[in-house]
Motif scaffolding. Structure first.
Motif, PDB file in Angstrom:
ATOM      1  N   LEU A 122      48.271  47.285  42.280  1.00  0.00           N
ATOM      2  CA  LEU A 122      48.800  46.293  41.344  1.00  0.00           C
ATOM      3  C   LEU A 122      47.648  45.448  40.832  1.00  0.00           C
ATOM      4  N   ILE A 123      47.533  45.363  39.519  1.00  0.00           N
ATOM      5  CA  ILE A 123      46.536  44.505  38.883  1.00  0.00           C
ATOM      6  C   ILE A 123      47.285  43.391  38.160  1.00  0.00           C
ATOM      7  N   VAL A 124      46.897  42.150  38.448  1.00  0.00           N
ATOM      8  CA  VAL A 124      47.536  40.990  37.816  1.00  0.00           C
ATOM      9  C   VAL A 124      46.447  40.188  37.116  1.00  0.00           C
ATOM     10  N   ASP A 125      46.516  40.152  35.801  1.00  0.00           N
ATOM     11  CA  ASP A 125      45.523  39.418  35.018  1.00  0.00           C
ATOM     12  C   ASP A 125      46.126  39.104  33.655  1.00  0.00           C
ATOM     13  N   ASP A 126      45.921  37.873  33.196  1.00  0.00           N
ATOM     14  CA  ASP A 126      46.471  37.479  31.899  1.00  0.00           C
ATOM     15  C   ASP A 126      45.600  37.947  30.732  1.00  0.00           C
ATOM     16  N   ALA A 127      44.510  38.622  31.031  1.00  0.00           N
ATOM     17  CA  ALA A 127      43.655  39.219  29.995  1.00  0.00           C
ATOM     18  C   ALA A 127      43.867  40.732  30.028  1.00  0.00           C
ATOM     19  N   PRO A 128      44.713  41.270  29.147  1.00  0.00           N
ATOM     20  CA  PRO A 128      45.044  42.691  29.209  1.00  0.00           C
ATOM     21  C   PRO A 128      43.835  43.611  29.074  1.00  0.00           C
ATOM     22  N   GLU A 129      42.839  43.193  28.278  1.00  0.00           N
ATOM     23  CA  GLU A 129      41.659  44.047  28.118  1.00  0.00           C
ATOM     24  C   GLU A 129      40.897  44.178  29.440  1.00  0.00           C
ATOM     25  N   PHE A 130      40.831  43.111  30.223  1.00  0.00           N
ATOM     26  CA  PHE A 130      40.152  43.176  31.521  1.00  0.00           C
ATOM     27  C   PHE A 130      40.967  44.019  32.500  1.00  0.00           C
ATOM     28  N   THR A 169      44.023  40.559  41.746  1.00  0.00           N
ATOM     29  CA  THR A 169      44.569  39.500  40.901  1.00  0.00           C
ATOM     30  C   THR A 169      43.511  38.506  40.451  1.00  0.00           C
ATOM     31  N   ASP A 170      43.697  38.027  39.255  1.00  0.00           N
ATOM     32  CA  ASP A 170      42.920  36.902  38.744  1.00  0.00           C
ATOM     33  C   ASP A 170      43.386  35.675  39.524  1.00  0.00           C
ATOM     34  N   LEU A 171      42.499  34.765  39.831  1.00  0.00           N
ATOM     35  CA  LEU A 171      42.904  33.556  40.545  1.00  0.00           C
ATOM     36  C   LEU A 171      43.518  32.526  39.614  1.00  0.00           C
ATOM     37  N   ARG A 172      43.005  32.450  38.391  1.00  0.00           N
ATOM     38  CA  ARG A 172      43.496  31.465  37.420  1.00  0.00           C
ATOM     39  C   ARG A 172      44.472  32.142  36.466  1.00  0.00           C
ATOM     40  N   LEU A 173      45.731  31.927  36.725  1.00  0.00           N
ATOM     41  CA  LEU A 173      46.798  32.477  35.882  1.00  0.00           C
ATOM     42  C   LEU A 173      47.701  31.337  35.455  1.00  0.00           C
ATOM     43  N   PRO A 174      48.305  31.431  34.288  1.00  0.00           N
ATOM     44  CA  PRO A 174      49.285  30.404  33.904  1.00  0.00           C
ATOM     45  C   PRO A 174      50.505  30.490  34.824  1.00  0.00           C
ATOM     46  N   GLY A 175      51.088  29.364  35.135  1.00  0.00           N
ATOM     47  CA  GLY A 175      52.235  29.371  36.048  1.00  0.00           C
ATOM     48  C   GLY A 175      51.747  29.512  37.480  1.00  0.00           C
ATOM     49  N   ILE A 176      52.247  30.503  38.171  1.00  0.00           N
ATOM     50  CA  ILE A 176      51.835  30.754  39.552  1.00  0.00           C
ATOM     51  C   ILE A 176      50.397  31.285  39.541  1.00  0.00           C
ATOM     52  N   SER A 177      49.546  30.713  40.367  1.00  0.00           N
ATOM     53  CA  SER A 177      48.156  31.168  40.429  1.00  0.00           C
ATOM     54  C   SER A 177      48.056  32.465  41.239  1.00  0.00           C
TER      55      SER A 177
END
Length: 76
Positions: free
Chosen positions: A7-15, A55-63
């Protein structure tokens, strides 16, 4: 060989897609799922077991940190 779920969680889809592409070069069967928010990822984690969460640590909403804390608490 068993397919590993990642599972990859990141608000930057390109990354997130770059990480997915890098993982695809491995010589083991992988099923990679991408979510752009921790909230959506958390709902998926409740339904599906993953072998690895990136996962990215800095995400909008839940970190990302909070997401990992929840996962560890629910699935020790």
């Amino acid at each position: 060989m068993k397919t590993r779920r990642i599972l990859i969680v990141d608000d930057a889809p390109e990354f997130a897609n770059m990480v997915k592409d890098a993982l695809s070069t491995m010589e083991i069967p992988l099923q990679v799922t991408i979510y752009l928010s921790a909230e959506e990822a958390w709902l998926e984690v409740l339904k599906t077991r993953f072998d690895l969460v990136i996962t990215d640590l800095r995400l909008p909403g839940i970190s990302g940190t909070e997401l990992v804390r929840r996962i560890r608490q629910r699935f020790p």
